[in-house]
Every structure is written in C-alpha cells, then in structure tokens.
Write an enzyme that holds these catalytic residues in place. Structure first.
Site, PDB file in Angstrom:
ATOM      1  N   HIS A  87      -9.913   2.942  -1.259  1.00 45.92           N
ATOM      2  CA  HIS A  87     -10.122   2.450   0.106  1.00 45.92           C
ATOM      3  C   HIS A  87     -10.984   1.207   0.016  1.00 45.92           C
ATOM      4  O   HIS A  87     -12.110   1.159   0.497  1.00 45.92           O
ATOM      5  CB  HIS A  87     -10.764   3.528   0.981  1.00 45.92           C
ATOM      6  CG  HIS A  87     -10.146   3.642   2.335  1.00 45.92           C
ATOM      7  ND1 HIS A  87     -10.851   3.843   3.491  1.00 45.92           N
ATOM      8  CD2 HIS A  87      -8.833   3.581   2.726  1.00 45.92           C
ATOM      9  CE1 HIS A  87     -10.026   3.909   4.515  1.00 45.92           C
ATOM     10  NE2 HIS A  87      -8.805   3.755   4.081  1.00 45.92           N
ATOM     11  N   HIS A 111       0.818  -1.208   0.000  1.00 46.25           N
ATOM     12  CA  HIS A 111       0.000   0.000   0.000  1.00 46.25           C
ATOM     13  C   HIS A 111       0.855   1.263   0.000  1.00 46.25           C
ATOM     14  O   HIS A 111       0.538   2.239  -0.671  1.00 46.25           O
ATOM     15  CB  HIS A 111      -0.922  -0.013   1.229  1.00 46.25           C
ATOM     16  CG  HIS A 111      -1.861   1.145   1.293  1.00 46.25           C
ATOM     17  ND1 HIS A 111      -3.082   1.165   0.648  1.00 46.25           N
ATOM     18  CD2 HIS A 111      -1.765   2.342   1.936  1.00 46.25           C
ATOM     19  CE1 HIS A 111      -3.689   2.297   0.890  1.00 46.25           C
ATOM     20  NE2 HIS A 111      -2.929   3.036   1.663  1.00 46.25           N
TER      21      HIS A 111
END
Length: 963
Positions: free
Chosen positions: A301, A225
């Site tokens: 997200h 990430h």
C-alpha cells in the site's frame, strides 16, 4: 442542537510536543513552542439532545477524568484564545465518530452526526513562511484534513447533499488519439493509448458511447494494480553479453518464471504435493494438519501511504487481513507481518521535494497505522523488517501480510446462478475512489492534492465485527462464495466473483455513509471493511439475522446470473452493461521493450582499514541494522496466545529474532515460522543476485528457528520503478528469472504474490526512482514447536560454529555503506550447496543438537556474533577466525555478507554428532561462549581485532531508533 466537547490533557501535552518537534525539525529552528502553546481534541455532536444527555456522553463515554479535563459548549460560543481547528474533510472515514454514534445509540441518545477534531492554540501573527510549514506540513494533511480558524460552524458537520440522477455518457467513439490520451489522464484512468483505442473500438462495435461507470470499471480492471499487465504481458528482452546481444521473447513473465517454478515443483512432488491453491484466490493455501490448511498473502500500500501515512498503512493492513478472510470460504487470520522501506528519518528538510512528506512523519504515521489496526482487531503482528535508503524518499514502501487458517473442507467456492449478491460490513462513501488506478501511476509533486480522494481511513473495530460474522456464517454454510472489496470496490469484487457467470447489480441498494454519491462513485469506491458474498436465497434470512446479532449491516445489492454480462442499474435506469469476457480478457497485450546492460567491467575492490571494532559499532548503528524495538513494542504480538517465538528474544527479550513461530491451533505442537528476505542494495549491482539472496535470506530465517525447508512456501512482492524504462524493466526480468532458478533449486514453491510498479516521483526538476526491491516472505512448517531455537547465546562453555562458505562478497554490503565505498562483488547464492546445507541444519535442530542459531545477513559474521552475545547476555571468544576462509583478509571474514550462512551455539557433547551430520559441507568451529561480558575476536596473527563490552555493542545497536 449542536454541541462541542473540547478535551485537554492533564499534565503532559503529547500532541502539542509532537507539533513543536515536527515544526522545529522542518525549519531547523526552535520556534515551535512559540507558535503552538497547547493542543486539545474533541467532538462535534448534533442531534435531538439537551445538555443532560450531552453531559452524560461526556462523563460516561468521551472523557477519562483521571487523565483529561473537558468543556461542553455550544458552537455559537467564541473561543477565549486564538486557535485553529483541524477536521477531516467531508467524506473521509472517521472511525472514532462512528464509534460515538454507535455508543450513543446504545445509550438511547439520538445523535444524527458526530465529527472529531483537533485544536491548536497559539498567536495569530505568524509569518507567511512559518504559516505554510505549520498549517500544510505539521498541523494537517491536506489530502484528508482541513483547517478552520477558531471554532467550526454547523455546516462542517454536513457530509453530503442529495444526488439527482443523470446518466453520463462519454463520447469516446469520435475522439482522436490526443483526445483519448487526454480522457485517460484527466479521468485518472491510468490507461495507455493502445488500451484506450481498444475500448474505443469495442464501443464502436456496440454502436454506442461508453457511460462513465463503464469506463471506470474497465480502467480499474485493466489497471496495473489489478491486472499486473507488465508482469503478465509480453516483453522483448535484449541482454547484452560479452558474446553479443541475446534476444528473448517473453509471453508472460510471471507464468514463465515464478508460477512456472511452482508448477514444476508440484509435478516433482506428485502425490506428496502439499500445495492446495496457488495464484488462484485472494491468498495462497497449503496443507497444515488433518483439520486445517494454512494460507498467506502479502500486499503493498505504497502510494496511499506516501500521501497519508497513517491511513495508507492502516487500510493496507486492513485490506490484507481481508484477503485470507476472502480466500476459499473464509480463513481465520492468526498473525500479521509488516516490512517498511523509508528514507532516513534524519533527512534534511530543506532538501524535501515539493509535495513530499518528511520521512520521520511518514515513518511514525505508517507504524501507527499498522499498530492501531492489528491491535484493535486482536491479531498479533509477529514479524517484519525496516529498510532505509534515500531513494524511498517520495515512495515509501509499505508491505503488510496476513497468515490464516481455513478448514480443509472450506477451500473451494463457486457462486451459483440465482445467488444473491450480498454486501456485508461497512457502508460506502467517497474514500478510496480511484485507489486502484492511483496505485498504478507514478507520483508527482501534485499527487498530494490531486489524489487525496484515493486515500482511505480504516475502522478496525468494524472489520473485527465483520470477521466474526463471516467465520460464523462460513461454519453454518450460509454462502457459496466470498471475496473482499479491495482495489476497485464493488466493481472489482462483483466483477471477479461473477467472471465465469454474470451478475446484475442495483446500485441504489448499496448502503451509503451519507447522501450525494453518484452511481459511479458507489460502484468504484474503495471504502473499507466490506465483503461481498454469494448467498442462496434460502439462506438469506438466517444470514441477515446473524449479521444483526453482531451489529453488522448486510444488504442484497443484486444477484448472479448465467448471462456472461455485468449489468448495472440505478433507480430503474440501466447505467452500464459489459461482457465479462471483454472486461477480463479484452485488454490488449502491449509488447514492452526491456534491456539488460553488459556486466559492469572491473568494479574496484573495496579498501580495508584496520579498525574493525569501530566498523562493527557503525554497522550496528545503521538504521537498517539497528534495533527496531521502538516499533515492535507498539505491536501486540501475544494476542490469541499462540506466539511461540516472538520478534524480540533473549535474556531480557530485546534481541532480534530471525523469524517468528506461531502455534495457530492452541494445544497442538505444530507451528508456522514466518520470516522475510529483502536487500535492495544488492540490486544496484545485479537484480538477479539480489533476488536470489532475498529468497535465501527468507528461507534461512525460518530454517534458523526450526522450520522444515522442504515444507516452506514463499511469496514474492516486486516493487520497481517506472517499467516503461527498458533498463528498469530489464532488471525486473532478471529478478524474476532468479526467482524461478532459486525456487527450483530449493524445491520451494511460490504460492502467491503481488507487484507494485511505477514507484517513481517526478517534478519539474527532480526524478526519484526506488531501487529494485523484492520482498520474499517465507512460511515454513514446524512439526514440533518445542524443538524450536532462538538466536541468543544460552550459556557459557558452549562451542560456536559458523555454517556456510564465506567469500569476498562485499558489494552492496553494510561495510561498504559505512566506509563510503561502492565497489566489490555482490553476494551470490550457491544453488548446489545451499539447499543441502539448509536441510542438514534442519536435521541438526530437530535432533536437539543446536542451542542457538542466527543467520548471517546485514553486517556479516561480526554483527551476527555481537547480536547473539548481547541478546543472551553471554560473551564469546572467537579464536579460529583464520579457518573461516584462510585466503581472505580478516575484514572480509568479519563483514562479508555471503548468503547461506549461520552461526550456531552447540553444547560440547553434541559437537561430534554435528560434525558427522555436516560431513563434506562448510562447518567451522570459531570458539566458545564465555561468562565474561565481552565479545573478543582474534585475527590471522592472533591479535584481538575486536574486544568490546556487550553493553557498548548493545548501546550502539539500540540508540538510533530509541525514540
């Protein structure tokens, strides 16, 4: 004293109806009304307050007497009827409770704790099966909520117990390979064996074991990430071609494709380069006018939204809003975008995999999360898209973007030795711990339970106050650098800001929401609404006073220093110390294998039937094509007063705009057009073609409203499955290659981007991987917003033209979808013709030759014509369809999804000049607009293929999501 305020609606009980509807959906029954007969909400209040103060809060703050009734009782009072109470779990952010605490303080009422709750009344004799569905899948989300029979007790107000310091050392030096893998998995570090061995070797060199906080810090910094190690790492690609396998060694995919294209474009622009900062800050920055630059960022997200849709989307938007705010010395957010990918809301509940929420619940939660955050912050949500595919069942995709304006003299930032490290905004809690590493993992049937702590809940009002303080402090020159606390929390923010310098942090000085957090939890928590500033000591007092005046907390938690190390202390104890070089550059490169299979041979051509009007109605009713008005109407797209072209346009403001246009500086005629492109169905055929079409679509959307294609910036968001699979990684490489080729052809620079990999669900008996999904967001500049056009037909008697070449490109089309076919050729972008055509169209719009313009995308020409007609309430007669592509069947002309095409409405007096502009390019007159309320399209033999009332077409388009 402990008080409970229970609030019931007067009249319709909306929450009760929601629960009944969801239960009935999941059980294919109508028992919802039997199991839940009423729903209430309320507050638990604790403090030194008597009944008079409690009733004052009820009457003046908590209850609307026109819509609600209330009851104030003590917790010792038994409930008169059977019920269960739903509360947030300890440590989960409760924005409403925080607002009540703040308001009580203004009332000078001494509250020490507040919790919100929901309560549901119904019978106690529920079968075990119904109870499982009702409690675990409808009433509460186990990731963040708990269910209490009857009334909660006093201990449910408790949030934390005091923490006794104990330094935790992890004996990593003596672990074997199996032990290292186990440590990574059980600690949710999301690191592979090679990375764990590198960490082990580092601490062996230091002659000591790692502390827990050091391992956590390395894990979040090295996570997929945060570090994008797949896209930035080495790849060995084998591409199978008819001539044999081709071997290609890639050192850094992003640098060689996306970023490489931008570098080449900037070199060609030379002195006219309008890029300011690309891939170097929290958002990409380009020039706008003499006073301001424009910046843009789009984030994903996904994993949090799969576990807790509302909180995941809520904090997704809140996080991306902080990206422009943390760019340079701070940009003011001016508008938001959102793009969602879901499985069908009609998915059969009986087929849901274990631990997966129903798509309808996910969709409603995600939309509500984005709605509440954007609206409450006063930032308009102006553009977006929603895509449906069953492969997003366990991994919904949630893209959120923010565009901001930054003064031209506030772009550069640099912390100085001796600057204070200042935390501004929300306090730190347990919400969001392991968020960065969680987002780097694939989901499983246990993720809902195991990863609940990685879910955050946002507080938009708190972030609005932080934003107001930051922008004032920026203009006063009170800090030298800023960034947001995103993935990894303070660990990421301070680690990145001090990467070239060094930093020392005293963790006990970080403001906490409640007692009980360990030093490691403080460091890696991803609690929202926090920014980190580098503040010269001489400016601290003024910044502190400014923050206090706006009700924003600020605290010095350390300082920057020229040591090249990140030093962490807690209550005088050293708990961690890492070299910045190792933290940011020590991750080993792991060569990943990738493979591109040979092209599919002899895909069957699609079969065409003779019912085009029926097909048109079916395509208009597809979830990916139909009206998204139910979503759009929940967003405020007018706030700040700069929205020029809204997401819905037309005679009654319900037609689908190609892109939004905003005027970020009120009173100026300069604008920004925001559009997007996404078509994952094409990736099933060829990810290169899909990526090329996504860029083409994003560009033609902004060009269609009047943006200048030569002053348009784009962003990439790659969402892919498990890239440890060589074929999946190979498709990602192909998509990245297309990004480079298409960007260079159009001269369109990438200025920022983000990837989200491992979007795959795995259980004992199921494995679901998302289709390769590339979202391209375009931000185009408009020199004069008064020249912008919308997609709706304006008046009868005007000519209708189609621009661009139509080909037999039906692979992955919506025609293929509604007819249940899988063959055909995927659409491909003509990189020679398309850039010239876009430039010519921009000139035509700038000259005022075009009354309306709409791009041909999902559903092709027929859908574009239908949308323009019913949006404008103006009919159309298309009598020259035969000239579109003379050698192709009428069905292809109607429903091909060939890219780089537009439908134009042109007044008769401008037709000659338009033809001269497009000389040598694909321009074909189709027919004319008419006053009659109909769409007629004639085929090759002159017979009407389509003769439909506009109302019928519009009803088909609006009905599916008219919730």
């Amino acid at each position: 004293m402990l008080w409970e305020v229970e609030i019931a609606p007067i009249g319709r009980d909306g929450d009760c109806e929601r629960v009944q509807e969801e239960f009935n959906l999941l059980t294919h029954s109508q028992r919802g009304k039997e199991l839940v007969v009423a729903a209430t909400r309320g507050f638990l209040l604790e403090g030194e307050i008597g009944e008079i103060d409690a009733r004052r809060l009820v009457e003046e703050l908590l209850v609307d007497p026109l819509l609600e009734t209330s009851q104030l009782t003590s917790l010792q009072t038994a409930l008169p009827k059977p019920a269960v109470t739903v509360l947030l779990k300890p440590g989960v952010m409760d924005p409403s409770a925080q607002s009540v605490l703040d308001a009580a303080r203004d009332f000078q009422i001494r509250l020490t704790a507040v919790r919100t709750f929901r309560r549901y009344y119904g019978p106690t004799d529920i079968s075990a099966t119904d109870r499982e569905v009702l409690f675990r899948k409808v009433l509460a989300n186990d990731a963040i909520e708990q269910i209490v029979p009857g009334r909660p007790q006093a201990d449910h107000l408790s949030l934390g117990k005091s923490y006794s310091f104990k330094l935790i050392e992890v004996p990593i030096r003596n672990l074997d390979d199996a032990g290292l893998v186990k440590l990574s998995k059980e600690g949710m570090l999301a690191l592979n064996l090679e990375e764990m061995k590198t960490i082990q070797a580092h601490f062996r060199e230091l002659g000591r074991d790692a502390t827990d906080i050091e391992l956590e810090m390395i894990a979040q910094t090295w996570s997929e990430h945060c570090s994008h190690k797949t896209l930035k790492g080495p790849i060995d690609l084998v591409e199978h071609t008819p001539q044999g396998p081709k071997i290609r060694h890639i050192k850094n995919l992003l640098r060689e494709t996306v970023f490489g294209a931008t570098q080449e474009i900037r070199k060609k622009l030379g002195a006219e380069d309008w890029c300011v900062s690309v891939f170097a800050d929290n958002a990409g920055v380009v020039t706008f006018d003499e006073n301001y630059h424009a910046c843009i960022k789009v984030e994903t997200h996904n994993h949090p939204s799969a576990i807790e849709p509302y909180g995941g989307a809520n904090t997704g938007l809140g996080g991306v809003i902080r990206d422009p705010l943390g760019t340079g010395l701070g940009a003011k957010p001016v508008c938001n975008t959102d793009v969602f990918c879901f499985a069908s809301p009609d998915f059969d509940p009986a087929q849901l995999p274990a631990g997966v929420l129903h798509p309808r619940r996910v969709m409603k939660g995600v939309v509500a999360g984005v709605r509440d955050y954007g609206n409450r912050m006063g930032i308009p949500t102006v553009n977006g898209a929603v895509i449906f595919d069953e492969r997003y069942l366990a991994n919904p995709l949630v893209f959120c973007g923010t565009i901001g304006l930054i003064p031209v003299n506030r772009v550069h930032k640099e912390p100085k030795p001796g600057d204070y490290i200042v935390a501004v905004g929300g306090r730190t809690g347990r919400d969001g711990i392991h968020g960065a590493t969680f987002s780097s993992l694939e989901l499983t049937d246990a993720s809902e339970v195991e990863s609940g702590g990685a879910v955050q809940i946002g507080n938009a009002i708190a972030e609005k106050k932080v934003m107001d303080v930051i922008l004032q402090a920026r203009d006063l020159g009170l800090y030298t650098a800023i960034t947001d606390c995103g993935a990894g929390g303070f660990s990421s923010a301070v680690g990145e800001m001090g990467a070239e310098l060094g930093a020392a942090v005293e963790l006990e000085k970080c403001p906490l929401k409640y007692e009980g957090l360990s030093y490691t939890e403080i460091w890696i928590s991803e609690s929202q609404e926090r920014m980190v500033l580098a503040v010269p000591p001489k400016n601290w007092r003024e910044l502190q006073q400014l923050c206090a005046s706006e009700g924003v907390e600020a605290a010095i938690i350390g300082h920057f220093e020229s040591t090249g190390k990140l030093k962490l202390r807690y209550q005088g104890h050293s708990v961690g110390e890492l070299e910045m070089h190792f933290l940011h550059d020590g991750r080993p490169d792991v060569v990943r294998p990738a493979e591109v299979p040979p092209p599919a041979a002899n895909l069957p051509p699609l079969k065409f039937h003779d019912k085009p009007q029926e097909t048109l109605a079916k395509i208009l009713a597809c979830y990916s094509v139909c009206s998204k008005e139910w979503i759009i109407r929940q967003y405020d797209h007018e706030v700040q007063g700069g929205s020029v072209i809204k997401p819905l346009v037309g005679v009654v403001n319900d037609g689908p705009s190609d892109a939004a246009v905003v005027m970020p500086v009120l009173g100026s005629q300069k604008g920004l057009a925001i559009g997007c492109g996404i078509n994952p169905r094409y990736a099933d055929f060829d990810s290169y073609a899909a990526a090329a079409c996504a860029i083409d679509e994003a560009l033609r959307n902004v060009v269609a409203v009047g943006a200048n294609p030569s002053k348009t910036a784009i962003l990439d968001n790659f969402c892919w499955g498990n890239c440890n699979d060589p074929l999946i990684l190979g498709s990602l490489v192909r998509a990245a290659d297309a990004c480079k080729d298409v960007a260079l052809a159009f001269g369109t620079p990438f200025v920022s981007g983000k990837d989200s990999l491992n979007n795959e669900y795995r259980s004992a008996d199921r494995r679901i991987s998302i289709p390769g999904t590339l979202l391209i967001t375009a931000m185009g500049q408009v020199s004069d917003v008064t020249r912008c056009v919308t997609m709706d037909f304006k008046q009868p008697g005007n000519a209708i033209y189609v621009v661009g070449t139509t080909r037999n490109e039906m692979g992955g089309s919506h025609y293929a979808l509604v007819t249940g076919q899988t063959g055909g050729e995927v659409p491909r972008v003509d990189l020679s013709a398309a850039p010239k055509l876009f430039a010519t169209l921009h000139t035509a719009i700038s000259k005022g030759l075009v009354r309306s313009c709409h791009d041909c995308s999902e559903g092709g020409l027929a859908v574009a014509l239908a949308e323009m007609a019913f949006a404008g309430g103006i009919g159309a007669d298309v009598v020259h369809l035969s000239g579109v592509a003379p050698s192709l069947p009428d069905t292809v002309k109607l429903f091909s999804e060939s890219p780089s095409r537009f439908v134009l409405e042109v007044e008769p007096g401008h037709e000659k000049e338009l033809a001269e502009l497009f000389a040598g390019q694909a321009l074909m007159k189709l027919g004319s607009t008419v006053k009659e309320d109909r769409l007629r399209i004639a085929g090759e033999n002159g017979e009407w293929l389509i003769w439909a009332k506009l109302r019928e077409l519009k009803d088909a388009w609006q009905k599916p999501l008219k919730w």
